[in-house]
Design a protein around this motif. Structure first.
Motif, PDB file in Angstrom:
ATOM      1  N   ASP A 341       0.827  -1.208   0.000  1.00  0.00           N
ATOM      2  CA  ASP A 341       0.000   0.000   0.000  1.00  0.00           C
ATOM      3  C   ASP A 341       0.863   1.262   0.000  1.00  0.00           C
ATOM      4  OD1 ASP A 341      -2.946   0.984   0.562  1.00  0.00           O
ATOM      5  OD2 ASP A 341      -1.639   2.147   1.881  1.00  0.00           O
ATOM      6  N   GLU A 469     -11.442   3.929  -2.171  1.00  0.00           N
ATOM      7  CA  GLU A 469     -10.040   3.881  -2.603  1.00  0.00           C
ATOM      8  C   GLU A 469      -9.682   5.063  -3.487  1.00  0.00           C
ATOM      9  OE1 GLU A 469      -6.435   2.147  -2.132  1.00  0.00           O
ATOM     10  OE2 GLU A 469      -8.250   1.133  -1.476  1.00  0.00           O
ATOM     11  N   ASN A 471      -8.674   6.970  -6.807  1.00  0.00           N
ATOM     12  CA  ASN A 471      -7.729   6.519  -7.830  1.00  0.00           C
ATOM     13  C   ASN A 471      -6.585   5.803  -7.125  1.00  0.00           C
ATOM     14  OD1 ASN A 471      -5.707   6.223  -9.787  1.00  0.00           O
ATOM     15  ND2 ASN A 471      -6.257   8.126 -10.815  1.00  0.00           N
ATOM     16  N   PRO A 472      -6.431   4.493  -7.315  1.00  0.00           N
ATOM     17  CA  PRO A 472      -5.397   3.748  -6.578  1.00  0.00           C
ATOM     18  C   PRO A 472      -3.976   4.184  -6.911  1.00  0.00           C
ATOM     19  CG  PRO A 472      -6.378   2.384  -8.304  1.00  0.00           C
ATOM     20  CD  PRO A 472      -7.197   3.629  -8.232  1.00  0.00           C
ATOM     21  N   GLU A 478      -7.718   8.291  -1.133  1.00  0.00           N
ATOM     22  CA  GLU A 478      -8.511   7.355  -0.353  1.00  0.00           C
ATOM     23  C   GLU A 478      -9.057   8.042   0.902  1.00  0.00           C
ATOM     24  OE1 GLU A 478      -4.993   8.308   0.737  1.00  0.00           O
ATOM     25  OE2 GLU A 478      -4.937   6.797  -0.853  1.00  0.00           O
TER      26      GLU A 478
END
Length: 732
Positions: A341, A469, A471-472, A478
């Protein structure tokens, strides 16, 4: 006569004009003490032909000719021929024009500086000299610049035109090292090699020594240097050129951000084009030629002091070191470093960059200012631990063979930052700022960590919590959401996140869940109870539902971490409201239903204005249970007149702020004393109770010295106070 007068006047004017012309010519003649412009000075010396040829071909002749004031670092022909030889050339004309512009421009800096001003540049002027920073404003803006480049923005898949600003040239003076209290020779030569420091009487310029200082010219000063200045790269470019540190840069580039620069686009873009600046989101902008804090669209010298002083010092672990770190901390939960992450990786990157003065090896572990963004000292062995190094145009690079592990990975927050099942709680730790609080080495904590599944099933502020989330590929997109009163999803505020997390932080290290113990949480007047293998928040205790927790194994240096099966929410209900429904069997205060009836009978529970005599203060209530009240009514211990009853009942209430109580009393807490109740007996006089902490239990002493045991070791805590059970009535 008239003609004669005109003739005389004409002769006079002719003579006057002739005389004035001679005086003007004389006034603008070059005085003998002027040496000519910089071009003429160097041309007259005869041993700068290669440099001058390069200046003309690169388009900088007008700078030397006097179109602007400047400072010039001029390499001799011998120095230039050595440089050309190393680059497989015999004449400067053989260098590509783009390379030549970059090279020559790096020898020309803006404005005119004599020797003293370069030794100890003071950007705020002679009226604001900073002796404690003497020599530390070490960088100067050159005319060297990369061309506009095309780069892919992975966050939206579009190609952006990136504008590159002028490079800065480091001028490292003897005063710089004196101010820092470190040896100039060993520290300079750490980057540039043995025998390279020759600045004991002045300074070195990047990789070159100065053989002649401050030759005056009409438009500035010329410094003769013994080597051609090799345009330094940014720290980012330095990392990119070294394959051993590509993994670190790959992680850093996950935060790569393109920002439209309106001012630069207006000044330099072709019609219809847009120019962008590159930064790295929340991380230091190590790819920027200028050491700003990510500002774009600003005037060139909006922060002159910062630009000349500030450096991005990157202590980058090698690919091998990063892989070893991944294996230890993340491999049980992720397939590769790239899958981790963005938040824990950001913390990792932060821990390897120091933004401040440029860092030299003798300062590592000795200068207390050199610490991570989290406040921990940056310590390593500059000889044994460093495998690659370089001074960059915007800072310094140290290539390490180990990772500087952020504290939050080994403190009680470690499980949250390692294991993605706790992602929501991790982000709340970060956004509330409490991850830094929980990194303390001086205080022990117990952190109860709810999983994402648990949080998503938590009712908070009358809404379940949700996760988005965004745009990852964009860090910061987030968020934790709740429904507001209008039925719209909104982000949980920073304060709400802080309160939620703080309910899960207990002071002290909990090693056993057996027996009965009380722990303060980080929220004021909020506690966690441990009893017979289960944990109770104040809300859970009021419902009688203990929470199962599981120890999270690990060597957490400042306490213990537990996974909790239910979020440990502090009680949000009030005593005042709860007492109104105390007759209901499921009501948390049902055991005080008879006391509640007395309050109502006395007129103290008026809807919307209950217990108004407390003026909204937080309070302690020493409440007799139902049987005690019934016995008192039958034996006449309780007044029957409503007015008298109202006054009598006030003696069971103790205002927390009026008695300066910073905590609720629990056995062993040491919170004791003689306190005023809510019953006023005269001007500024109140009936009093004396509470004594006996270590394992509490007692109160009435006005007639009757000692009354407090039956509840664990009181019921609400948002507006705490309720303690007693089985003896106070005297009328």
């Amino acid at each position: 006569m008239k003609r004669l007068f005109i003739y005389i006047i004409g002769v006079f004017l002719a003579g006057f004009v002739s005389c004035s012309k001679k005086e003007l010519v004389s006034h603008y003649e070059r005085p003998d003490w002027l040496k000519g412009n910089a071009w003429e000075v160097l041309e007259g010396r005869g041993n700068f032909t290669q440099f001058l040829k390069g200046v003309e071909r690169a388009g900088f002749r007008e700078v030397l000719d006097g179109k602007t004031i400047t400072t010039i670092f001029a390499p001799t022909d011998d120095a230039f021929l050595q440089y050309l030889s190393k680059n497989s050339a015999t004449d400067i004309d053989q260098l590509p024009l783009r390379q030549l512009k970059k090279l020559i421009g790096y020898h020309l800096i803006y404005y005119s500086y004599d020797k003293l001003k370069l030794q100890d540049y003071q950007p705020k002027g002679s009226d604001n000299v900073e002796p404690n920073l003497a020599g530390l404003y070490y960088k100067h803006r050159s005319r060297s610049q990369d061309s506009i480049s095309l780069e892919l923005d992975k966050s939206d898949g579009k190609t952006k035109k990136v504008y590159h600003k002028d490079r800065f040239v480091p001028v490292l003076s003897n005063i710089h090292f004196q101010t820092k209290g470190i040896d100039a020779t060993s520290n300079y030569e750490y980057f540039f090699g043995a025998g390279s420091w020759k600045g004991s009487g002045g300074f070195n310029v990047a990789n070159a020594a100065v053989s002649e200082y401050a030759i005056p010219a009409d438009n500035g000063y010329v410094y003769v240097i013994d080597q051609v200045l090799q345009p330094l790269q940014t720290v980012y470019e330095t990392l990119n050129a070294n394959a051993e540190y590509r993994d670190f840069l790959g992680v850093y580039d996950r935060y790569r951000t393109f920002t439209y620069d309106e001012q630069t686009s207006a000044n330099y873009a072709a019609v219809g084009d847009s120019l962008f600046n590159v930064s790295h989101g929340i991380l230091p902008s190590i790819a920027s030629e200028w050491t700003t804090f990510g500002f774009t669209g600003s005037y060139d010298y909006f922060d002159l002091a910062g630009l000349t002083y500030r450096a991005f010092n990157v202590f980058a672990p090698s690919n091998q070191a990063l892989q070893a770190f991944f294996n230890t901390y993340f491999s049980p939960y992720y397939k590769s470093l790239h899958d981790v992450d963005l938040l824990p990786l950001a913390m990792l990157m932060y821990n390897h960059v120091y933004t401040g003065s440029v860092v030299f090896p003798s300062e590592i572990g000795k200068n207390p200012d050199i610490k991570t963004s989290f406040g921990s000292p940056i310590v390593f062995d500059p000889q044994a631990d460093v495998k690659s190094k370089a001074l960059a145009s915007n800072g310094a690079f140290y290539g390490l063979d180990r990772v500087l592990v952020p504290q939050m990975f080994n403190s009680v927050t470690g499980p949250a930052f390692r294991n993605p099942k706790y992602k929501m709680f991790m982000y709340m730790l970060y956004k509330s700022g409490l991850y830094q609080t929980l990194a303390s080495e001086n205080i022990d904590f117990t952190l109860f960590i709810p999983s994402d599944e648990v949080i998503l099933n938590t009712l908070y502020a009358d809404s379940y919590m949700f996760w988005t989330e965004g745009n990852p590929l964009i860090f910061g997109d987030e968020s934790v959401l709740i429904l507001n009163t209008d039925g719209v999803y909104v982000e949980l505020s920073q304060r709400q996140q802080e309160l939620f997390v703080s309910d899960h932080i207990a002071y002290g290290k909990i090693t056993s869940l057996q027996g009965t113990d009380v722990y303060r949480t980080r929220n004021n007047y909020s506690y966690l109870y441990v009893r017979n293998g289960k944990v109770y928040s104040t809300a859970a205790f009021n419902t009688g539902e203990g929470v199962n927790v599981t120890n999270i194994s690990g060597n957490w240096y400042n306490g213990s971490s537990y996974e909790t099966a239910v979020s440990l929410i502090g009680e949000t209900g009030t005593i005042k409201f709860t007492l109104l429904g105390a007759e209901t069997a499921s009501n948390p205060l049902n055991k005080y239903a008879e006391f509640s009836k007395l309050l109502a009978k006395a007129g103290l529970m008026v809807t919307g204005n209950s217990l108004s005599f407390l003026f909204g203060n937080r309070f302690l209530l020493f409440a007799p249970d139902n049987q005690t009240v019934l016995d008192g009514l039958s034996n006449g211990s309780i007044p029957t007149d409503n007015a008298a009853l109202a006054e009598y009942l006030k003696s069971y209430f103790v205002s927390v702020p009026d008695n300066s109580l910073g905590d609720y009393p629990f056995p062993g807490f040491g919170v004791q004393g003689t306190w005023n109740t809510a019953l006023r007996t005269g001007y500024n006089e109140y009936r009093q109770l004396t509470l004594t902490d006996n270590g394992t239990n509490l007692t109160i002493k009435d006005k007639d010295d009757t000692v009354i045991p407090v039956q509840s070791v664990l009181p019921q805590v609400f948002a507006d106070g705490a309720v303690y059970q007693i089985s003896t009535l106070l005297k009328k």
